[in-house]
Enzyme design. Structure first.
Site, PDB file in Angstrom:
ATOM      1  N   HIS A   1       0.851  -1.185   0.000  1.00 20.42           N
ATOM      2  CA  HIS A   1       0.000   0.000   0.000  1.00 20.42           C
ATOM      3  C   HIS A   1       0.884   1.231   0.000  1.00 20.42           C
ATOM      4  CE1 HIS A   1      -3.070   2.935   1.271  1.00 20.42           C
ATOM      5  NE2 HIS A   1      -3.948   2.070   0.847  1.00 20.42           N
TER       6      HIS A   1
ATOM      7  N   ASP B   1      -7.815  -4.293  -0.613  1.00 22.14           N
ATOM      8  CA  ASP B   1      -8.359  -4.557  -1.946  1.00 22.14           C
ATOM      9  C   ASP B   1      -8.304  -6.039  -2.287  1.00 22.14           C
ATOM     10  OD1 ASP B   1      -8.844  -1.788  -2.660  1.00 22.14           O
ATOM     11  OD2 ASP B   1      -6.682  -1.571  -2.762  1.00 22.14           O
TER      12      ASP B   1
END
Length: 429
Positions: free
Chosen positions: A307, A364
């Site tokens: 991330h 995600d």
């Protein structure tokens, strides 16, 4: 946090002081507003990675420590004890509601869930295979045409009503996008149901038979909505603020946020995860995919790992990982792609290459798996994200309008084009 109240900058033979602003939590910021006047220079910060664009009291992230707070409350506590609608109230109002306040808020949301019947004609203007995000963005922007008479952005009551309408109608419009794309009649919201359960009924129920829903489905989606409700000054939220800074109405501002969210590097990441799982195809191919991801000479990269903000484990991923495994076990879904995903997760959590670089599965990765298990089609994944993030977007839009001295957003640039040159007639070129 910086201990200084000012820092001194030297430009040539001139020195001057810049104020240092101290936050409640996180890194201090150097106020550079006077820099152009003092030096004749702007700052250059591609992607705004080192620039604070606004003051905000809504969400705090510590990427190094893996911390996410909504209005000061740790995401772990909200995920365990709260609901999405209560979190939406918190983001909008700054405090958790009492029972009477929450009942009123829930009533207001439930009684603004209907969308205007004219929107059905609007949908018919789209081709049947139009992407749901295209339909969602256009439909939300069109709401400003239905509510133009009470769109005074300077009126707190009008701002609150817009927030209620957006949070209430977004699931209705999202479900309509899906049902239009598959040729089903658009469903009506059942206001006797709670927020997430009502949405799932609008998505999947048909007139010929009632929907039998496993409670874990609504619980999982509610949890995902909580985790996606806000994430500080990300690309789509910054877009909402930038558009809102012009005085644009909230429906236009949120529609702009939806289009920003659509990008595969932002809200479209969970859709990209599923597409990559389809490309890998089989659990037997996971080992070779991992080897390719570790090869610096191979452009292949695994989607859903690591991330930009979180340099440690994404705190949302820690929470949703447990729910992901619970959903798969409870629903007993037998899907080869989910087996691929679980094999990838196992590899990433154990392989030294991923562990040393802290390339852990992110939110995600897990959200895409859950959506897939719940029967939500891949092209609707980003729409799910938009439903949840609407709460954060409208909270930021309202905060912006309540901040004294707010200015229209106007980034600067480092011009790299031609110097001044004279026009040459076409006969001489």
């Amino acid at each position: 946090m910086s201990e200084f109240d000012k820092i001194t900058l030297t430009a040539g033979d001139k020195s001057f002081a810049l104020p240092v602003l101290h936050p409640t939590l996180g890194q201090s910021c150097v106020d550079i507003a006077s820099l152009p006047k003092e030096t004749g220079c702007f700052t250059f910060d591609p992607g705004f990675g080192a620039t604070a664009s606004t003051r905000s009291a809504i969400t705090y992230i510590d990427g190094d420590q893996g911390v996410l707070l909504y209005r000061g409350y740790p995401i772990e506590q909200l995920a365990e004890k709260s609901s999405f609608l209560e979190v939406a109230y918190l983001l909008l109002n700054g405090e958790l509601p009492g029972s009477a306040d929450f009942a009123k808020f829930e009533h207001e949301v439930s009684h603004h869930t209907m969308m205007h019947e004219s929107l059905k004609h609007f949908f018919r203007g789209f081709h049947h295979d139009a992407h749901p995000m295209a339909m969602l963005a256009a439909s939300v922007a069109s709401l400003s045409a239905f509510y133009h008479d009470d769109l005074n952005v300077d009126d707190p009551a009008d701002r609150k009503m817009a927030a209620i309408r957006l949070i209430a109608k977004m699931p209705t419009i999202a479900a309509a996008c899906y049902r239009y794309s598959i040729g089903w009649p658009m469903g009506f919201p059942r206001n006797n149901l709670e927020y997430v359960e009502r949405f799932l009924h609008m998505m999947f129920e048909v007139p010929s038979e009632p929907l039998q829903m496993n409670p874990v489905a609504a619980k999982a989606l509610d949890l995902l909505f909580i985790l996606h409700a806000d994430h500080e000054q990300n690309a789509s939220t910054s877009t909402v603020r930038l558009v809102g800074s012009t005085g644009a109405n909230p429906y236009a501002s949120i529609a702009a946020g939806i289009t920003a969210l659509w990008g595969p590097a932002h809200g479209g990441a969970n859709e990209a995860v599923l597409k990559q799982l389809q490309e890998i195809g089989s659990a037997d191919n996971v080992a070779s995919a991992v080897l390719r991801a570790k090869d610096k000479n191979d452009p292949f990269r695994l989607m859903g790992f690591g991330h930009r903000v979180y340099k440690n484990f994404d705190p949302r991923a820690k929470i949703i990982r447990e729910m992901c495994h619970k959903v798969l076990a409870e629903l007993g879904v037998n899907d080869p792609l989910l087996e691929v995903a679980m094999r990838l997760e196992e590899a990433a959590l154990k392989d030294d290459y991923f562990v040393e670089r802290k390339l852990y599965p992110n939110v995600d990765f897990y959200s895409g798996i859950i959506y897939k298990a719940l029967g939500i089609p891949t092209e609707m994944f980003t729409v799910m994200f938009a439903i949840a993030r609407t709460a954060g977007w409208i909270a930021h839009w309202i905060e912006q309008h309540e901040t004294p001295g707010a200015r229209i957003g106007r980034p600067r640039q480092l011009y790299t084009g031609h110097d001044v040159r004279d026009y040459v007639g076409i006969d001489q070129r």
